[in-house]
Design a protein around this motif. Sequence first.
Motif, mmCIF file in Angstrom:
data_model
loop_
_atom_site.group_PDB
_atom_site.id
_atom_site.type_symbol
_atom_site.label_atom_id
_atom_site.label_comp_id
_atom_site.label_asym_id
_atom_site.label_seq_id
_atom_site.Cartn_x
_atom_site.Cartn_y
_atom_site.Cartn_z
ATOM 1 N N ILE A 29 0.836 -1.208 0.000
ATOM 2 C CA ILE A 29 0.000 0.000 0.000
ATOM 3 C C ILE A 29 0.865 1.250 0.000
ATOM 4 O O ILE A 29 0.585 2.225 -0.732
ATOM 5 C CB ILE A 29 -0.948 -0.019 1.208
ATOM 6 N N ALA A 30 1.930 1.254 0.825
ATOM 7 C CA ALA A 30 2.817 2.422 0.861
ATOM 8 C C ALA A 30 3.487 2.649 -0.484
ATOM 9 O O ALA A 30 3.623 3.802 -0.947
ATOM 10 C CB ALA A 30 3.871 2.233 1.949
ATOM 11 N N LEU A 31 3.900 1.555 -1.159
ATOM 12 C CA LEU A 31 4.532 1.694 -2.478
ATOM 13 C C LEU A 31 3.551 2.239 -3.500
ATOM 14 O O LEU A 31 3.890 3.116 -4.314
ATOM 15 C CB LEU A 31 5.076 0.332 -2.912
ATOM 16 N N ALA A 32 2.315 1.735 -3.444
ATOM 17 C CA ALA A 32 1.308 2.229 -4.396
ATOM 18 C C ALA A 32 1.009 3.705 -4.169
ATOM 19 O O ALA A 32 0.931 4.499 -5.134
ATOM 20 C CB ALA A 32 0.031 1.394 -4.250
ATOM 21 N N LEU A 33 0.858 4.113 -2.915
ATOM 22 C CA LEU A 33 0.603 5.528 -2.635
ATOM 23 C C LEU A 33 1.771 6.402 -3.074
ATOM 24 O O LEU A 33 1.572 7.519 -3.595
ATOM 25 C CB LEU A 33 0.338 5.710 -1.144
ATOM 26 N N SER A 34 2.997 5.905 -2.873
ATOM 27 C CA SER A 34 4.174 6.690 -3.284
ATOM 28 C C SER A 34 4.205 6.878 -4.792
ATOM 29 O O SER A 34 4.476 7.986 -5.298
ATOM 30 C CB SER A 34 5.450 5.967 -2.826
ATOM 31 N N LEU A 35 3.920 5.799 -5.520
ATOM 32 C CA LEU A 35 3.913 5.917 -6.989
ATOM 33 C C LEU A 35 2.815 6.848 -7.465
ATOM 34 O O LEU A 35 3.027 7.677 -8.383
ATOM 35 C CB LEU A 35 3.734 4.527 -7.601
ATOM 36 N N VAL A 36 1.633 6.723 -6.858
ATOM 37 C CA VAL A 36 0.526 7.600 -7.256
ATOM 38 C C VAL A 36 0.874 9.061 -6.984
ATOM 39 O O VAL A 36 0.643 9.953 -7.828
ATOM 40 C CB VAL A 36 -0.759 7.189 -6.522
ATOM 41 N N TRP A 37 1.452 9.326 -5.809
ATOM 42 C CA TRP A 37 1.803 10.718 -5.473
ATOM 43 C C TRP A 37 2.882 11.258 -6.405
ATOM 44 O O TRP A 37 2.771 12.394 -6.899
ATOM 45 C CB TRP A 37 2.275 10.789 -4.028
ATOM 46 N N MET A 38 3.908 10.458 -6.650
ATOM 47 C CA MET A 38 4.988 10.951 -7.518
ATOM 48 C C MET A 38 4.489 11.156 -8.948
ATOM 49 O O MET A 38 4.866 12.135 -9.600
ATOM 50 C CB MET A 38 6.148 9.951 -7.500
ATOM 51 N N LEU A 39 3.641 10.249 -9.416
ATOM 52 C CA LEU A 39 3.082 10.421 -10.754
ATOM 53 C C LEU A 39 2.236 11.687 -10.839
ATOM 54 O O LEU A 39 2.330 12.483 -11.793
ATOM 55 C CB LEU A 39 2.254 9.194 -11.128
ATOM 56 N N GLY A 40 1.408 11.891 -9.819
ATOM 57 C CA GLY A 40 0.592 13.097 -9.817
ATOM 58 C C GLY A 40 1.427 14.356 -9.717
ATOM 59 O O GLY A 40 1.134 15.369 -10.376
ATOM 60 N N ALA A 41 2.512 14.319 -8.905
ATOM 61 C CA ALA A 41 3.371 15.495 -8.787
ATOM 62 C C ALA A 41 4.082 15.791 -10.092
ATOM 63 O O ALA A 41 4.217 16.963 -10.510
ATOM 64 C CB ALA A 41 4.386 15.260 -7.663
ATOM 65 N N VAL A 42 4.557 14.740 -10.762
ATOM 66 C CA VAL A 42 5.240 14.949 -12.052
ATOM 67 C C VAL A 42 4.298 15.557 -13.069
ATOM 68 O O VAL A 42 4.644 16.517 -13.781
ATOM 69 C CB VAL A 42 5.821 13.605 -12.546
ATOM 70 N N VAL A 43 3.084 15.005 -13.153
ATOM 71 C CA VAL A 43 2.106 15.545 -14.091
ATOM 72 C C VAL A 43 1.779 17.002 -13.764
ATOM 73 O O VAL A 43 1.704 17.874 -14.648
ATOM 74 C CB VAL A 43 0.834 14.677 -14.089
ATOM 75 N N PHE A 44 1.632 17.278 -12.462
ATOM 76 C CA PHE A 44 1.281 18.650 -12.058
ATOM 77 C C PHE A 44 2.367 19.638 -12.417
ATOM 78 O O PHE A 44 2.105 20.682 -13.035
ATOM 79 C CB PHE A 44 1.017 18.672 -10.549
ATOM 80 N N PHE A 45 3.589 19.313 -12.089
ATOM 81 C CA PHE A 45 4.667 20.273 -12.329
ATOM 82 C C PHE A 45 5.037 20.359 -13.791
ATOM 83 O O PHE A 45 5.521 21.398 -14.258
ATOM 84 C CB PHE A 45 5.900 19.886 -11.497
ATOM 85 N N LEU A 46 4.809 19.296 -14.584
ATOM 86 C CA LEU A 46 5.075 19.394 -16.007
ATOM 87 C C LEU A 46 4.065 20.287 -16.707
ATOM 88 O O LEU A 46 4.402 21.052 -17.626
ATOM 89 C CB LEU A 46 5.061 18.004 -16.632
ATOM 90 N N THR A 47 2.811 20.168 -16.268
ATOM 91 C CA THR A 47 1.776 20.982 -16.911
ATOM 92 C C THR A 47 1.818 22.412 -16.441
ATOM 93 O O THR A 47 1.561 23.346 -17.207
ATOM 94 C CB THR A 47 0.395 20.402 -16.623
ATOM 95 N N MET A 48 2.151 22.617 -15.168
ATOM 96 C CA MET A 48 2.170 23.972 -14.630
ATOM 97 C C MET A 48 3.515 24.643 -14.799
ATOM 98 O O MET A 48 3.611 25.864 -14.765
ATOM 99 C CB MET A 48 1.814 23.933 -13.139
ATOM 100 N N GLY A 49 4.554 23.818 -14.970
ATOM 101 C CA GLY A 49 5.899 24.408 -15.027
ATOM 102 C C GLY A 49 6.127 25.235 -16.267
ATOM 103 O O GLY A 49 6.766 26.292 -16.229
ATOM 104 N N SER A 50 5.621 24.780 -17.448
ATOM 105 C CA SER A 50 5.852 25.523 -18.688
ATOM 106 C C SER A 50 5.160 26.878 -18.664
ATOM 107 O O SER A 50 5.653 27.856 -19.226
ATOM 108 C CB SER A 50 5.353 24.690 -19.877
ATOM 109 N N ALA A 51 4.025 26.965 -18.002
ATOM 110 C CA ALA A 51 3.296 28.230 -17.946
ATOM 111 C C ALA A 51 3.957 29.234 -17.045
ATOM 112 O O ALA A 51 3.852 30.451 -17.255
ATOM 113 C CB ALA A 51 1.860 27.990 -17.487
#
Length: 347
Positions: A29-51
């Motif tokens: 469960i901890a591994l799954a939550l970590s992957l979900v959080w890191m994936l969401g953070a990467v997506v967030f900063f990639l989409t918001m970073g260029s702007a």
Amino acid sequence: MAETPPTRPTSLGIYDKPKGKNITSVEIIALALSLVWMLGAVVFFLTMGSANAVEAGNLGGLRFLVTMLAIFMPVAMIWVAATAARSSRVMREESQRLQAAIDAIRQSYVSQAQAGRQSAPDVSTVARKLDQIAEAQRKTETTLANLSAGREREAIAARKALPAPSEKSDAGEAEEQVALPLGTPSEDMAPPLERADFIRAINFPETAEDKAGFDALRRALADRHAKQLIQAAQDILTLLSQDGIYMDDLNPDMARPEVWRKFASGERGRSVAALGGVRDRSSLALTAGRMRQDPIFRDVAHHFLRRFDQTFAEFADGATDSEISALSDTRTARAFMLLGRVAGTFD
């Protein structure tokens, strides 16, 4: 040569340490939550970073640090929580194992105590046998007294029927009367008590089937001094058993026969301190408390000490070292050691 097969360690059952899984549901469960959080953070900063790249300007370094904290701090907190959950699970398992071990030890102790009570001699049966022996002894004394009185009445009737005797005959008859006084106790008519029977009697029968022990006890009860000591010992042993103090449980340091002879000759204090060889602290504490609080117990104990003192002084006169050693290992002698030390006889 044939290879020896490897030996497998012996299993300890419930006491063996459980072999836990390397990866449990908590880690998954901890591994799954970590992957979900890191994936969401990467997506967030990639989409918001260029702007916001142009607006970052000179704050690029600080923005990178905040980004790393935002990504990895929650991941670290997830794994801290996972570690705490795993430790809690391990502690629960250890607590269950400990409780199972305590229950097993308690069950073993109860089983041993029950087995000990079943193997111990039946105190009520022994006391009943002693009462029967005492009752038979009293009946024997009454019968002997009646026979003695009947013979005396017959002698008086015979003298009245005969003519008056001469003075010499009167003197002879008077001497015979002195030699056979009226009302002689049955204890004085009994043969002398053997030392081996006395030692066996004051140790009391081992079980209800100990025929030799009861025979020795019956012969000892026919002796007046031995009877007084046996009755006093029986009284004090009964009172001690009420507090769970049994002479078979005591393992006193045995004193040399010379020390016992000094006690028999009247010495007291440090010179005979070795007689107080009882080291069981719980028995000493219980006996001392009973001596202080229970006046009946105190009177019975002092009466027993006096009887043992007087009887042993007579016994030691002419007894061998082996006989004194055998007497010192009896239940009555152990009671004397315990009570003598509590009463300060050996101080």
